[in-house]
Design a protein around this motif. Structure first.
Motif, mmCIF file in Angstrom:
data_model
loop_
_atom_site.group_PDB
_atom_site.id
_atom_site.type_symbol
_atom_site.label_atom_id
_atom_site.label_comp_id
_atom_site.label_asym_id
_atom_site.label_seq_id
_atom_site.Cartn_x
_atom_site.Cartn_y
_atom_site.Cartn_z
ATOM 1 N N ARG A 128 123.761 7.454 -30.041
ATOM 2 C CA ARG A 128 125.199 7.313 -30.267
ATOM 3 C C ARG A 128 125.546 7.516 -31.735
ATOM 4 O O ARG A 128 126.535 8.183 -32.068
ATOM 5 N N ARG B 97 132.827 10.422 -23.861
ATOM 6 C CA ARG B 97 133.165 8.996 -23.880
ATOM 7 C C ARG B 97 132.845 8.390 -25.248
ATOM 8 O O ARG B 97 133.621 7.617 -25.801
ATOM 9 N N TRP B 98 131.675 8.764 -25.806
ATOM 10 C CA TRP B 98 131.327 8.290 -27.146
ATOM 11 C C TRP B 98 132.355 8.765 -28.169
ATOM 12 O O TRP B 98 132.735 8.031 -29.064
ATOM 13 N N ARG B 99 132.821 10.019 -28.018
ATOM 14 C CA ARG B 99 133.790 10.573 -28.967
ATOM 15 C C ARG B 99 135.108 9.787 -28.907
ATOM 16 O O ARG B 99 135.704 9.474 -29.937
ATOM 17 N N ARG B 100 135.560 9.442 -27.700
ATOM 18 C CA ARG B 100 136.791 8.649 -27.569
ATOM 19 C C ARG B 100 136.626 7.292 -28.258
ATOM 20 O O ARG B 100 137.521 6.827 -28.969
ATOM 21 N N THR B 101 135.480 6.666 -28.037
ATOM 22 C CA THR B 101 135.211 5.373 -28.672
ATOM 23 C C THR B 101 135.189 5.527 -30.185
ATOM 24 O O THR B 101 135.757 4.709 -30.910
ATOM 25 N N TRP B 102 134.551 6.579 -30.661
ATOM 26 C CA TRP B 102 134.456 6.850 -32.094
ATOM 27 C C TRP B 102 135.841 7.113 -32.682
ATOM 28 O O TRP B 102 136.158 6.636 -33.763
ATOM 29 N N GLU C 239 138.646 5.916 -31.669
ATOM 30 C CA GLU C 239 139.416 4.671 -31.680
ATOM 31 C C GLU C 239 138.977 3.700 -32.764
ATOM 32 O O GLU C 239 139.801 2.975 -33.314
ATOM 33 N N GLY C 240 137.662 3.656 -33.069
ATOM 34 C CA GLY C 240 137.211 2.622 -33.995
ATOM 35 C C GLY C 240 136.158 3.032 -34.993
ATOM 36 O O GLY C 240 135.660 2.189 -35.740
ATOM 37 N N THR D 278 131.821 1.175 -33.775
ATOM 38 C CA THR D 278 132.075 0.875 -32.365
ATOM 39 C C THR D 278 130.992 1.436 -31.455
ATOM 40 O O THR D 278 130.909 1.057 -30.285
ATOM 41 N N LEU D 279 130.155 2.333 -31.996
ATOM 42 C CA LEU D 279 129.057 2.897 -31.198
ATOM 43 C C LEU D 279 127.772 2.095 -31.338
ATOM 44 O O LEU D 279 126.767 2.404 -30.709
ATOM 45 N N GLN E 298 125.955 -3.677 -28.645
ATOM 46 C CA GLN E 298 126.563 -4.999 -28.579
ATOM 47 C C GLN E 298 125.536 -6.078 -28.247
ATOM 48 O O GLN E 298 125.882 -7.226 -28.059
#
Length: 161
Positions: free
Chosen positions: A21, A50-55, A57-58, A62-63, A66
């Motif tokens: 990620r 999906r990783w790109r959208r998360t990236w 956003e934050g 964010t990758l 957790q």
């Protein structure tokens, strides 16, 4: 469950996936296409998207992983005590037969540690600690192994001819 044996990811595998990620985040910053990133990292294009959208956003943080989705409510010391209780057998805890079921293990945990687990939670706890599901062989208590061996040697050998 998503992963085999119901276990989830090991710490090493979790770090590996996080590395993928974070590599993709570096490539996002360079403006590379999702298809190119997916091919080089050997993952699906949808996952990279999906990783790109998360990236987007934050950012790269964010990758990051957790951590485990859940952690055991029993400490290692308590689990060792549970194993000692299970080693005593079901009869020591008031059950007539010698089968440990998830419901019975749940009852022992409740009695011993005053914790409530779901049946699936008990299964995950046991699998996470190296236990496996085993079904006992169904044999009659009256079974005479010597008589069975004699029958196989005498009668079954004649039936094969």
């Amino acid at each position: 469950m998503r992963y085999p044996q119901g276990g989830g990811l090991t710490a090493e595998r979790q770090q590996f996936r996080e590395g993928l990620r974070l590599q993709s985040a570096e490539r996002f910053a360079l403006g590379e296409a999702s298809a190119v990133i997916a091919k080089e990292l050997r993952v699906s294009v949808r996952l990279v998207q999906r990783w790109r959208r998360t990236w987007d956003e934050g950012g790269p943080r964010t990758l990051r992983s957790q951590g485990p989705a859940s952690r055991s409510r029993l400490s290692e010391k308590q689990f060792a005590q549970l194993e000692a209780e299970l080693a005593k057998g079901p009869a020591a805890h008031g059950w007539e037969d010698q089968r440990w079921t998830l419901a019975r293990v749940k009852t022992v945990i409740g009695r011993r540690f005053h914790l409530t687990y779901t049946i699936q939670g008990v299964r995950k706890l046991l699998v996470r600690n190296g236990w496996s599901c085993q079904v006992p062989g169904r044999r009659a208590m009256e079974r005479d192994d010597e008589a069975v061996a004699g029958w196989v040697k005498e009668v079954w050998s004649c039936a094969e001819d």
